[in-house]
Design a protein around this motif. Structure first.
Motif, PDB file in Angstrom:
ATOM      1  N   ILE A 171     -53.861  23.513  36.260  1.00 38.59           N
ATOM      2  CA  ILE A 171     -52.886  23.686  34.848  1.00 38.59           C
ATOM      3  C   ILE A 171     -53.213  23.328  33.672  1.00 38.59           C
ATOM      4  N   TYR A 172     -55.257  23.008  33.732  1.00 43.27           N
ATOM      5  CA  TYR A 172     -55.571  23.039  32.163  1.00 43.27           C
ATOM      6  C   TYR A 172     -55.804  24.150  31.539  1.00 43.27           C
ATOM      7  N   ARG A 173     -56.753  24.900  32.428  1.00 44.90           N
ATOM      8  CA  ARG A 173     -57.099  26.092  31.880  1.00 44.90           C
ATOM      9  C   ARG A 173     -56.390  26.903  32.302  1.00 44.90           C
ATOM     10  N   HIS A 174     -54.998  27.453  32.961  1.00 44.82           N
ATOM     11  CA  HIS A 174     -54.969  28.496  32.992  1.00 44.82           C
ATOM     12  C   HIS A 174     -53.355  28.256  33.979  1.00 44.82           C
TER      13      HIS A 174
ATOM     14  N   ALA B 207     -48.680  25.261  28.816  1.00 45.16           N
ATOM     15  CA  ALA B 207     -49.704  24.690  27.817  1.00 45.16           C
ATOM     16  C   ALA B 207     -49.151  24.130  26.675  1.00 45.16           C
ATOM     17  N   SER B 208     -48.722  23.670  26.301  1.00 41.72           N
ATOM     18  CA  SER B 208     -48.166  23.109  25.664  1.00 41.72           C
ATOM     19  C   SER B 208     -47.853  21.900  25.098  1.00 41.72           C
ATOM     20  N   PHE B 209     -47.980  21.558  26.494  1.00 41.94           N
ATOM     21  CA  PHE B 209     -47.548  19.872  27.250  1.00 41.94           C
ATOM     22  C   PHE B 209     -48.375  19.035  27.371  1.00 41.94           C
ATOM     23  N   VAL B 210     -49.190  19.996  28.125  1.00 49.29           N
ATOM     24  CA  VAL B 210     -50.422  19.550  29.032  1.00 49.29           C
ATOM     25  C   VAL B 210     -51.617  19.767  28.330  1.00 49.29           C
ATOM     26  N   GLY B 211     -51.293  18.595  27.545  1.00 45.75           N
ATOM     27  CA  GLY B 211     -52.857  18.591  26.632  1.00 45.75           C
ATOM     28  C   GLY B 211     -52.768  19.079  25.360  1.00 45.75           C
ATOM     29  N   GLU B 212     -52.991  19.409  23.955  1.00 40.91           N
ATOM     30  CA  GLU B 212     -53.469  20.220  22.908  1.00 40.91           C
ATOM     31  C   GLU B 212     -53.661  21.385  23.292  1.00 40.91           C
ATOM     32  N   SER B 213     -53.418  22.446  22.225  1.00 46.15           N
ATOM     33  CA  SER B 213     -53.501  23.736  22.759  1.00 46.15           C
ATOM     34  C   SER B 213     -52.462  24.628  21.052  1.00 46.15           C
TER      35      SER B 213
ATOM     36  N   SER C  92     -54.820  13.021  40.365  1.00 50.03           N
ATOM     37  CA  SER C  92     -54.126  13.711  41.144  1.00 50.03           C
ATOM     38  C   SER C  92     -55.235  14.614  41.521  1.00 50.03           C
ATOM     39  N   ASP C  93     -54.684  14.621  42.888  1.00 54.21           N
ATOM     40  CA  ASP C  93     -55.236  15.727  43.637  1.00 54.21           C
ATOM     41  C   ASP C  93     -54.612  17.792  42.793  1.00 54.21           C
ATOM     42  N   ARG C  94     -53.217  17.092  43.048  1.00 57.91           N
ATOM     43  CA  ARG C  94     -52.210  18.636  42.422  1.00 57.91           C
ATOM     44  C   ARG C  94     -51.288  18.205  40.941  1.00 57.91           C
ATOM     45  N   ILE C  95     -50.810  18.611  40.600  1.00 63.17           N
ATOM     46  CA  ILE C  95     -50.065  18.413  39.890  1.00 63.17           C
ATOM     47  C   ILE C  95     -48.468  19.134  39.531  1.00 63.17           C
ATOM     48  N   ALA C  96     -47.285  18.304  39.621  1.00 65.83           N
ATOM     49  CA  ALA C  96     -46.110  19.454  40.109  1.00 65.83           C
ATOM     50  C   ALA C  96     -46.077  18.988  38.375  1.00 65.83           C
ATOM     51  N   VAL C  97     -45.937  19.908  37.678  1.00 61.93           N
ATOM     52  CA  VAL C  97     -44.260  20.574  36.219  1.00 61.93           C
ATOM     53  C   VAL C  97     -43.857  20.088  36.129  1.00 61.93           C
ATOM     54  N   LEU C  98     -42.690  18.960  35.598  1.00 59.05           N
ATOM     55  CA  LEU C  98     -41.198  19.205  35.926  1.00 59.05           C
ATOM     56  C   LEU C  98     -41.087  19.935  34.326  1.00 59.05           C
ATOM     57  N   ASN C  99     -39.774  20.922  33.978  1.00 61.94           N
ATOM     58  CA  ASN C  99     -39.102  20.848  33.551  1.00 61.94           C
ATOM     59  C   ASN C  99     -37.446  21.793  33.514  1.00 61.94           C
ATOM     60  N   ALA C 100     -36.571  20.837  32.854  1.00 62.28           N
ATOM     61  CA  ALA C 100     -35.398  20.931  32.701  1.00 62.28           C
ATOM     62  C   ALA C 100     -34.874  21.094  34.372  1.00 62.28           C
ATOM     63  N   GLY C 101     -35.577  19.613  35.454  1.00 64.60           N
ATOM     64  CA  GLY C 101     -35.070  20.002  36.423  1.00 64.60           C
ATOM     65  C   GLY C 101     -35.694  20.514  37.940  1.00 64.60           C
ATOM     66  N   ARG C 102     -36.618  21.220  36.916  1.00 62.71           N
ATOM     67  CA  ARG C 102     -37.440  22.651  38.181  1.00 62.71           C
ATOM     68  C   ARG C 102     -38.559  22.250  38.024  1.00 62.71           C
ATOM     69  N   ILE C 103     -39.872  22.172  39.038  1.00 62.88           N
ATOM     70  CA  ILE C 103     -41.164  22.348  38.936  1.00 62.88           C
ATOM     71  C   ILE C 103     -41.600  23.741  38.135  1.00 62.88           C
ATOM     72  N   VAL C 104     -42.272  23.997  37.142  1.00 67.59           N
ATOM     73  CA  VAL C 104     -42.621  25.388  36.839  1.00 67.59           C
ATOM     74  C   VAL C 104     -44.078  25.677  36.609  1.00 67.59           C
TER      75      VAL C 104
END
Length: 348
Positions: free
Chosen positions: A216-219, A226-232, A196-208
């Protein structure tokens, strides 16, 4: 798109979603099952009607335009190839439906098969091809009209890992070659981060959160991302001091460390994200380290995956490369862990 809403009875599947996509961008809708990502893609494609908001392409509203007149290419998870047609016939189908003449159709199909490395399979039927080859045919059919926008609904989910990774690279190369806008849906964080150039993370119907893969990964903006994208590791700690965008914190084990922060919080307790690969471990105590007891250790080829417990009871997940001189620790071994300010992030 602006303020897109979709309800199914009392269930709000897409909740006031707004998203601006730059022409030529590769953007991924990422989220768990039920987050609304596929529903949003179907609304953009025109398979379902929106209940609120508007969808615009080049400034013109299209949410009342029939699907077949929107001019989008579409790649489905199930490939949806015609079993009684050859590769050439499958790929040329959109051109024939658009009324293209024979010469144009043959030329465009040949060009597209060459791009997708399918020329030698031109006269095969789908049943004579592997899953990866069939997926490339589906992609070829979607791009043969050279659409401005290509929509992809989890197109790689049925492939094995090695093949999936290979086609991820092919898709990135294809995107750069064609310059089309690609809107890609997946629940696989690795796919999203890779392509991706950009990622839109969705949860419960909204872009969070929407941002570059690196940010997205670092910040991540919150605990969910934080918990969904990669291990943390999410470490609870008391704020000792805050200066600008830097915090000094102390966790339950008494470990004092610095962390980057854009949070408005400056007193009390905070949750800190520490990625497993950013934790340094040593057999010897350092000037700024915390002792941890190994509870699990796995050899994963080039990676060692270690779980260890701090004195305060918190578990740390640690991932480090197998450097050759480091042996796999045994359960019960005591290691010394540390991380720097650039290795962690205070969540809002």
């Amino acid at each position: 798109m602006s303020g897109i809403t979709k309800r199914y009875g009392q269930f709000l599947a897409v909740d006031d979603v707004s998203l601006n996509i730059t022409p030529g961008e590769f953007i991924t809708l990422l989220g768990p099952s039920g987050s609304g990502k596929t529903t949003l893609l179907n609304l953009i494609a025109g398979f379902h009607k929106i209940d609120g908001g508007q969808i615009l392409v080049d400034g013109r509203p299209i949410h009342n335009v029939p699907t077949h007149k929107r001019g989008f290419g579409m790649v489905f998870q199930s490939y949806a190839l015609f079993p009684n047609m050859t590769v050439t016939q499958n790929v040329g189908f959109p051109l024939r439906m658009a009324g293209a003449d024979r010469e144009t159709t043959e030329r465009r199909v040949a060009e597209t098969l060459e791009i997708m490395r399918l020329s030698e399979h031109a006269q095969k039927s789908p049943s004579q091809m592997s899953g990866g080859q069939q997926q490339r045919v589906a992609i070829a059919r979607a791009i043969v009209m050279r659409p401005k926008v290509v929509l992809m609904d989890e197109p790689l989910s049925a492939l094995d890992r090695r093949l999936r990774e290979s086609i991820q690279i092919e898709l990135r190369d294809l995107h750069q070659t064609l310059g089309s806008t690609i809107l890609f849906v997946t629940h696989d964080q690795g796919e999203a981060l890779t392509m991706s150039d950009r990622i839109a993370v969705l949860n419960a119907g909204r872009i969070v959160q929407i941002d570059t893969p690196v940010n997205i990964y670092r910040h991540p903006s919150n605990r969910f991302v934080a918990s969904f994208v990669g291990e943390s590791n999410l470490v609870e700690a008391e704020i000792v001091q805050k200066r600008g965008d830097m915090m000094t914190l102390r966790n339950k084990a008494g470990y004092v460390f610095n962390a980057q922060s854009r949070s408005a919080i400056d007193v009390g307790r905070a949750m800190v994200l520490v990625r497993p690969e950013r934790i340094t471990i040593s057999n010897e105590a350092g000037a700024n380290s915390v002792p941890v007891k190994v509870t699990s250790a796995l050899f994963l080829g080039e990676i060692l995956r270690i779980e260890a417990q701090m004195e305060g009871g918190e578990t740390l997940l640690i991932r480090c490369t197998d450097s050759g001189h480091r042996g796999l620790p045994a359960v019960g071994d005591v290691l010394h862990a540390s991380w720097g300010a650039s290795d962690c992030w205070v969540l809002s």
